[in-house]
Design a protein around this motif. Sequence first.
Motif, PDB file in Angstrom:
ATOM      1  N   ALA A  43      -6.577   8.043   0.388  1.00 33.02           N
ATOM      2  CA  ALA A  43      -5.816   7.942  -1.438  1.00 33.02           C
ATOM      3  C   ALA A  43      -4.533   7.923  -1.578  1.00 33.02           C
ATOM      4  O   ALA A  43      -3.252   8.193  -2.248  1.00 33.02           O
ATOM      5  CB  ALA A  43      -6.415   7.254  -2.297  1.00 33.02           C
ATOM      6  N   THR A  44      -4.737   9.478  -1.172  1.00 31.41           N
ATOM      7  CA  THR A  44      -3.420  10.658  -1.270  1.00 31.41           C
ATOM      8  C   THR A  44      -2.782  10.803  -0.416  1.00 31.41           C
ATOM      9  O   THR A  44      -1.125  10.829  -0.495  1.00 31.41           O
ATOM     10  CB  THR A  44      -4.054  12.008  -2.075  1.00 31.41           C
ATOM     11  N   GLU A  45      -2.530  10.503   0.788  1.00 34.46           N
ATOM     12  CA  GLU A  45      -2.140  10.397   2.316  1.00 34.46           C
ATOM     13  C   GLU A  45      -0.485   9.530   2.280  1.00 34.46           C
ATOM     14  O   GLU A  45       0.215  10.047   2.164  1.00 34.46           O
ATOM     15  CB  GLU A  45      -2.828   9.927   3.602  1.00 34.46           C
ATOM     16  N   PRO A  46      -1.280   8.294   1.832  1.00 35.09           N
ATOM     17  CA  PRO A  46       0.185   7.348   1.719  1.00 35.09           C
ATOM     18  C   PRO A  46       1.276   7.728   0.856  1.00 35.09           C
ATOM     19  O   PRO A  46       2.099   7.322   0.514  1.00 35.09           O
ATOM     20  CB  PRO A  46      -0.702   6.049   1.737  1.00 35.09           C
ATOM     21  N   ALA A  47       0.371   8.325  -0.167  1.00 40.66           N
ATOM     22  CA  ALA A  47       1.257   8.793  -1.145  1.00 40.66           C
ATOM     23  C   ALA A  47       2.448   9.478  -0.872  1.00 40.66           C
ATOM     24  O   ALA A  47       3.307   9.884  -1.191  1.00 40.66           O
ATOM     25  CB  ALA A  47       0.328   9.297  -2.115  1.00 40.66           C
ATOM     26  N   ILE A  48       2.026  10.819   0.057  1.00 36.99           N
ATOM     27  CA  ILE A  48       2.913  11.960  -0.277  1.00 36.99           C
ATOM     28  C   ILE A  48       3.392  11.331   0.983  1.00 36.99           C
ATOM     29  O   ILE A  48       4.588  12.435   1.921  1.00 36.99           O
ATOM     30  CB  ILE A  48       2.539  12.897  -0.257  1.00 36.99           C
ATOM     31  N   GLN A  49       3.121  10.725   2.523  1.00 38.66           N
ATOM     32  CA  GLN A  49       3.639  10.867   3.864  1.00 38.66           C
ATOM     33  C   GLN A  49       4.220   9.023   3.991  1.00 38.66           C
ATOM     34  O   GLN A  49       3.544   8.641   4.099  1.00 38.66           O
ATOM     35  CB  GLN A  49       2.794  10.962   4.380  1.00 38.66           C
ATOM     36  N   LYS A  50       5.499   8.710   4.333  1.00 43.00           N
ATOM     37  CA  LYS A  50       5.804   7.667   4.781  1.00 43.00           C
ATOM     38  C   LYS A  50       6.004   7.574   5.808  1.00 43.00           C
ATOM     39  O   LYS A  50       5.693   5.956   6.056  1.00 43.00           O
ATOM     40  CB  LYS A  50       7.612   8.114   4.315  1.00 43.00           C
ATOM     41  N   ASN A  51       5.447   8.311   6.784  1.00 44.59           N
ATOM     42  CA  ASN A  51       5.739   7.946   8.544  1.00 44.59           C
ATOM     43  C   ASN A  51       4.368   8.376   8.671  1.00 44.59           C
ATOM     44  O   ASN A  51       3.993   7.785  10.039  1.00 44.59           O
ATOM     45  CB  ASN A  51       6.965   9.017   9.350  1.00 44.59           C
ATOM     46  N   LEU A  52       3.437   7.353   8.096  1.00 46.41           N
ATOM     47  CA  LEU A  52       1.915   7.659   8.146  1.00 46.41           C
ATOM     48  C   LEU A  52       1.737   6.331   9.575  1.00 46.41           C
ATOM     49  O   LEU A  52       2.438   4.742   9.553  1.00 46.41           O
ATOM     50  CB  LEU A  52       0.802   7.367   7.462  1.00 46.41           C
ATOM     51  N   PRO A  53       1.788   6.561  11.227  1.00 47.27           N
ATOM     52  CA  PRO A  53       1.029   5.619  12.353  1.00 47.27           C
ATOM     53  C   PRO A  53       0.114   3.727  11.386  1.00 47.27           C
ATOM     54  O   PRO A  53      -0.558   3.504  12.773  1.00 47.27           O
ATOM     55  CB  PRO A  53       0.845   6.367  13.412  1.00 47.27           C
ATOM     56  N   TYR A  54      -0.161   4.289  10.138  1.00 46.47           N
ATOM     57  CA  TYR A  54      -1.146   3.217   9.929  1.00 46.47           C
ATOM     58  C   TYR A  54      -0.778   2.737   8.338  1.00 46.47           C
ATOM     59  O   TYR A  54       0.241   3.843   7.621  1.00 46.47           O
ATOM     60  CB  TYR A  54      -2.556   3.810  10.283  1.00 46.47           C
ATOM     61  N   ASP A  55      -1.127   1.614   8.358  1.00 42.02           N
ATOM     62  CA  ASP A  55      -1.078   1.751   6.446  1.00 42.02           C
ATOM     63  C   ASP A  55      -2.839   1.414   6.304  1.00 42.02           C
ATOM     64  O   ASP A  55      -3.299  -0.098   6.827  1.00 42.02           O
ATOM     65  CB  ASP A  55      -1.108  -0.269   6.569  1.00 42.02           C
ATOM     66  N   ALA A  56      -3.333   2.180   5.550  1.00 43.63           N
ATOM     67  CA  ALA A  56      -5.230   2.257   5.378  1.00 43.63           C
ATOM     68  C   ALA A  56      -5.187   0.757   4.620  1.00 43.63           C
ATOM     69  O   ALA A  56      -6.925   0.217   4.952  1.00 43.63           O
ATOM     70  CB  ALA A  56      -4.900   2.743   4.208  1.00 43.63           C
TER      71      ALA A  56
END
Length: 328
Positions: A103-116
């Motif tokens: 849950a914290t990854e998408p809060a600080i990384q805008k270019n993740l290769p997936y949407d959890a």
Amino acid sequence: MIFCKKTLTASLAVMTLSMPLAYAQDQVSKEQSLGQMHIIVPYAAGGTSDVLGRKLAQKLSDRLGQPVVVENRAGAGGSIGTQATVRSNPDGSTILLHSGAIATEPAIQKNLPYDATKDLRAITTVVRGPFALVVSNNLPVENVEQLLAYAKENPGKVNFGTPGVGTSVHFASEHFNAAANTKMTHVPYRGASAALAGLMGDEVQLVIDPLSTAKRYAEAGKIKALGLTTAQRSELWPGMNTVSEAGLPDFDASVWYGLYVPAKTPTETVERLNAEFLAILQDPEMREWLSEQGLEPVGDSAAESQAFLVKEIENWKALAESAGISIE
């Protein structure tokens, strides 16, 4: 036995939730083309995620009567293992065990290769546990109220250590900093052990740490524990007050772990896996083991777990924006 990916969905559909456990297990034993299941742990071997993953794999293997293999896919803060799960066959044979960092990854990384929230489906939130707010023995405070007063009287002089930028501990610490309206300084370390060593060496004055390790060091007199971060007290540390009741009303932060599969996994497969893991979490031996790890079983429904994940991401995104937390 072998647990074939192509037959898993069909097998799970046959073993409906209404079946008695003995009959369901008998049905499994009759399958002739079974193969291995996999639990992906997106961290290196030896940590809490790995230990929990192996315990769950053992219990699931015992229930299904077939091997369940743990794969450590460490790297990039957990995103490598998460992406491997997203790309796996959506038949229920590959399961991701992730910490609250999902849950914290998408809060600080805008270019993740997936949407959890779109590329994964939750099976259940497995466990949660309190963090403990601990301070250096040299800090002249004995409770949360005194800590808040000291931090406000000495802005910038209280440093808090974390296992790294963007970790769930970092977010819990920033949450405390914001709720307390203090100006404590973040000092990131490479891992939780290093942060605790920094606390005992007085490099930092405050650390929010999982209960099991914090309790051990506090009871040994190496650090001072001021309170637990969950809204309610925990039987895992009888007598220890919460941060909420000790000075910050409504403060709530915890360490938690959830299980996930690819988004296209059939609903009946997800529900079957949910039932298996909920049964595992009700096992007395499992509950005792979790208590020793400083964790408490949750075992919510798949829908509840999915909603919880969405809410957690929203909350941490708001905090990341207000606190200026970013790794890019």
